[in-house]
Design an enzyme around this catalytic site. Sequence first.
Site, PDB file in Angstrom:
ATOM      1  N   GLY A  82       0.822  -1.209   0.000  1.00 37.75           N
ATOM      2  CA  GLY A  82       0.000   0.000   0.000  1.00 37.75           C
ATOM      3  C   GLY A  82       0.847   1.245   0.000  1.00 37.75           C
ATOM      4  CG  ASN A  83      -0.212   4.760  -1.596  1.00 38.33           C
ATOM      5  OD1 ASN A  83      -0.880   5.635  -1.045  1.00 38.33           O
ATOM      6  ND2 ASN A  83      -0.624   4.134  -2.688  1.00 38.33           N
ATOM      7  NE  ARG A  84       3.675   7.800   5.491  1.00 40.34           N
ATOM      8  CZ  ARG A  84       4.603   8.702   5.783  1.00 40.34           C
ATOM      9  NH1 ARG A  84       5.806   8.571   5.281  1.00 40.34           N
ATOM     10  NH2 ARG A  84       4.319   9.723   6.554  1.00 40.34           N
ATOM     11  CB  ALA A 110      -1.564   7.640  -4.091  1.00 47.90           C
TER      12      ALA A 110
END
Length: 406
Positions: A207-209, A274
Site C-alpha cells: 500500500g501507500n501512505r 495514489a
Amino acid sequence: MSSVVLGVGGGIAAYKAAEILRRLSESGHRVTVVPTAAALKFVGAPTWEALSGRPVSTDVFTSVPEVPHVSIGQAADLVVVAPATADLLAKAAHGLADDLLTNTLLTARCPVVMAPAMHTEMWEHPATQANVATLRSRGVVVIEPAVGRLTGKDSGKGRLPDPADIVDAAMAVLERGAHGGADLADVRLLVSAGGTREYLDPVRYLGNRSSGRQGVAVAQAAASRGAKVTLVAANVAIPVPAGIDVVRVETTVELHDAMLERSAAADVVVMAAAPADFRPASTARTKIKKNDAGAVPDVTLVQNPDILRDLVQRRGDAAAPLIVGFAAETGDDEGGVLDHARAKLARKGTDYLVVNDVSEGKAFDRAENEVVILGSDGSAVEIPYGPKIAVAHAICDTIARRMDKG
Ligand code: CTP
C-alpha cells in the site's frame, strides 16, 4: 451575524432540524425558522420559538403588516431547508408559493441549501430527480441524502444527513457568499481519493501512505459549490462529508474500472488518488505461511493500468470530461519539480496537473498542502501553503473558470 432562514419540511426527520437550529444559533447566526404546516405535525411551533427565540408561523396571513412572505426571504443571507420533502422540492422547482416557506424561497436572493429526506423510492422517482436537477441548475445546493435507516424497517438512500454535516455544508456556502456560492452548479464531478492496496494474500497488501484528505477536500469543496459529486474512495479512513456519493474500492484495478465506468457521465474528472503502479502477479487465496527453514516467498510484480492515461484515451477527441491529474515530484539533476511536472502533463495529456513538491521530506497525511496548478494551455497558478480545503477551492476556481469559457 448572518440572518439564516431554516425551512423545515413535513417529514419525520423534522426533529433533527432542532439540532441544526441549535448549531446555527450557537455559531452566532440569527435564525428564523419557517416550518411548513406538515412540519408542525412532527415538531410543534413552541419548540421552534423556544430554540430560536423568535416567533414562528407557517402561513402568509400572520403578521400581515410586516409582509413576512417577502421580508423574510429578502433579509436572509442564507436559506437552509432541512428536511426537504419530495413535495417541497417539487414546489420549489416549479415556483409554487402556497405557504410562508415556499414564498420565502421565491423571494430569497441569497444562496439556498436543501437537504432532502424521504424514502428511497421517492428520491429515485424521475419526478424528484428532475426537480433536483432543475434546482441545481438554478444554483440551489441540493445535498445528496445519506444511506441508512429510514422510517419504519426500511433502509436505503434518502436519510437526512447528520445535522453537523448539513451545518458544515451550509456554512461553506455562506462563506463563499451570494456570488460564486454555486459556481459549479450542474457540474458532474468525479474525483478519486486515497491509496490503493495490492493484496499478496487475504491479509497482506502493498500500500501507500495516501490518506485521501486532498481528494475528499476536492469533493467537499465542489459539493459546497453546487457540483454533483461522486467520490471513488480507495481505503479512505477519514469521514466523507454529506452530499457526496461514495464508491468504495481497494485495488488499482477496481479504482480503474470504477473511474472508467463513470467518466462518460462526468463533466470533470479529478485523479487525486495514489494508485499503486504495480501489483503482485498473483494473490494467494489463503494466508501465506512462514517457512521454518527461513525461505521467503518470491513476489513477482506486474504493472497496473495507468488510469489517467486510459481516461484521456477514452475521451479521445471529445471536449469532455475535463481531466485533472495530480503529481508528487522531486527535483533532480535532470530538472526542477516544475520541469518534471510539465513533462508529465504533456505525457499524460490531461488538462491540468496539480503539482506537489515532495522534496525536503514533505510527507503525506498532513492537513496542509502547497501546490502549483499547471494547465495544458501553459498556465501555472501557485497556491500558497494552506489547508487542503483551501487548495481544493483553488482547484475548483480553476475548474469553474474553465467551464465558464466552455
Ligand atoms: N495515476 C493513475 N494511474 C496509475 C498511477 C497514477 O491514474 N496507475 C495518476 C495519479 O492519480 C495522479 C497521476 O497519475 O493523478 C500522477 O501520478 P504519478 O505517480 O506521479 O504518475 P506516474 O505516471 O506513476 O509517474 P512517474 O513516471 O513519476 O512514476
